[in-house]
Design a protein around this motif. Sequence first.
Motif, PDB file in Angstrom:
ATOM      1  N   ASP A   1      72.796  44.435 -24.927  1.00  0.00           N
ATOM      2  CA  ASP A   1      74.255  44.404 -25.060  1.00  0.00           C
ATOM      3  C   ASP A   1      74.729  43.127 -24.360  1.00  0.00           C
ATOM      4  O   ASP A   1      74.849  43.085 -23.128  1.00  0.00           O
ATOM      5  CB  ASP A   1      74.854  45.655 -24.407  1.00  0.00           C
ATOM      6  CG  ASP A   1      76.372  45.721 -24.526  1.00  0.00           C
ATOM      7  OD1 ASP A   1      76.996  44.663 -24.710  1.00  0.00           O
ATOM      8  OD2 ASP A   1      76.923  46.831 -24.422  1.00  0.00           O
ATOM      9  N   VAL A   2      75.007  42.087 -25.135  1.00  0.00           N
ATOM     10  CA  VAL A   2      75.293  40.770 -24.570  1.00  0.00           C
ATOM     11  C   VAL A   2      76.559  40.791 -23.716  1.00  0.00           C
ATOM     12  O   VAL A   2      76.601  40.200 -22.631  1.00  0.00           O
ATOM     13  CB  VAL A   2      75.391  39.716 -25.692  1.00  0.00           C
ATOM     14  CG1 VAL A   2      75.930  38.392 -25.150  1.00  0.00           C
ATOM     15  CG2 VAL A   2      74.019  39.498 -26.315  1.00  0.00           C
ATOM     16  N   ASP A   3      77.610  41.445 -24.175  1.00  0.00           N
ATOM     17  CA  ASP A   3      78.857  41.504 -23.404  1.00  0.00           C
ATOM     18  C   ASP A   3      78.631  42.180 -22.058  1.00  0.00           C
ATOM     19  O   ASP A   3      79.142  41.722 -21.021  1.00  0.00           O
ATOM     20  CB  ASP A   3      79.936  42.247 -24.189  1.00  0.00           C
ATOM     21  CG  ASP A   3      80.412  41.460 -25.402  1.00  0.00           C
ATOM     22  OD1 ASP A   3      80.234  40.223 -25.414  1.00  0.00           O
ATOM     23  OD2 ASP A   3      80.947  42.081 -26.342  1.00  0.00           O
TER      24      ASP A   3
ATOM     25  N   SER B   1      66.659  41.025 -32.694  1.00  0.00           N
ATOM     26  CA  SER B   1      67.862  41.232 -31.888  1.00  0.00           C
ATOM     27  C   SER B   1      69.060  41.571 -32.768  1.00  0.00           C
ATOM     28  O   SER B   1      69.269  40.965 -33.824  1.00  0.00           O
ATOM     29  CB  SER B   1      68.166  39.974 -31.068  1.00  0.00           C
ATOM     30  OG  SER B   1      69.367  40.128 -30.366  1.00  0.00           O
TER      31      SER B   1
ATOM     32  N   GLU C   1      72.117  41.212 -31.774  1.00  0.00           N
ATOM     33  CA  GLU C   1      73.192  40.297 -31.435  1.00  0.00           C
ATOM     34  C   GLU C   1      72.969  38.945 -32.121  1.00  0.00           C
ATOM     35  O   GLU C   1      71.835  38.500 -32.294  1.00  0.00           O
ATOM     36  CB  GLU C   1      73.240  40.083 -29.919  1.00  0.00           C
ATOM     37  CG  GLU C   1      73.531  41.358 -29.122  1.00  0.00           C
ATOM     38  CD  GLU C   1      75.017  41.663 -29.073  1.00  0.00           C
ATOM     39  OE1 GLU C   1      75.810  40.886 -29.641  1.00  0.00           O
ATOM     40  OE2 GLU C   1      75.369  42.687 -28.456  1.00  0.00           O
TER      41      GLU C   1
ATOM     42  N   SER D   1      76.311  34.162 -30.217  1.00  0.00           N
ATOM     43  CA  SER D   1      77.018  34.920 -29.177  1.00  0.00           C
ATOM     44  C   SER D   1      76.210  34.945 -27.882  1.00  0.00           C
ATOM     45  O   SER D   1      76.783  34.937 -26.786  1.00  0.00           O
ATOM     46  CB  SER D   1      77.308  36.346 -29.651  1.00  0.00           C
ATOM     47  OG  SER D   1      76.115  37.097 -29.772  1.00  0.00           O
TER      48      SER D   1
END
Length: 252
Positions: A172-174, A204, A206, A210
């Motif tokens: 979860d990048v965020d 991935s 994402e 991003s």
Amino acid sequence: MEEWAKLLDAVAAILSAIAWPLSFLTIALLFKEVLQTAISRIPSMLDRVKTASVAGIKLELDRVVAEEKEDKSGKVTPVQKESAARIAVEKQDLGSQPLLAELKRLCSEFDTLRNTLPSGDVRTRAMTRIVVQMRSLAPSLIEFLDTYKESNSAGRRLAAIAMMQMVPACADVDWLESRFTSDPPFLFYHAALALQNAMDDPYSNESRQSIIEAARRALEKVKSFNGVPDASTIEVLEALIDSSPQILSKHQ
């Protein structure tokens, strides 16, 4: 005579059909107490097998730490991936609960170390040993990722990061980017490693753009901290950003 022969054959067939059930019933009656004792011991035997398997998990966690004791980077290694695969096999018999109990222990141990030991190499090495063990458990417990992400415990958030390091497709990048604002340097260093693994992972979820943008913002935050910024985190983030053109072209 022919009718008598048929009758005798029929009687023999009936006796043959009931012989084994009668024999089994006779044995059961004769050895009733022995059989009852044996049956009553089956649950305890299964418990002992399960206990032995849980002990095997602990030995595996100790083994992976012993084999990685010379590693200073704290990055995911082939040894850790092999250890995680062994534990995933054990999970098929054990289920999730014993593994969750081990992970809970590691989270508590991390929180205690962080709160009691002074900052320095000794504490960093001790915390690195914990995250190495978390990684061995992480793929088997990935379904609990959201629960660990939402925790107020730094140890449990570290476990969530370890899960993302080992299963980059679930990164979860965020959430990882937010570690650089609200968590201590040890966690945001491992968040940087998780971003790097997500960037390298072909599966991935994402977008790589991003991830790069999150890494750039994270790098700005780390460099803006008062005092000396964490050099290891800067190194990981800068390497990720520098490699992004090649990675992006590869996946276009």
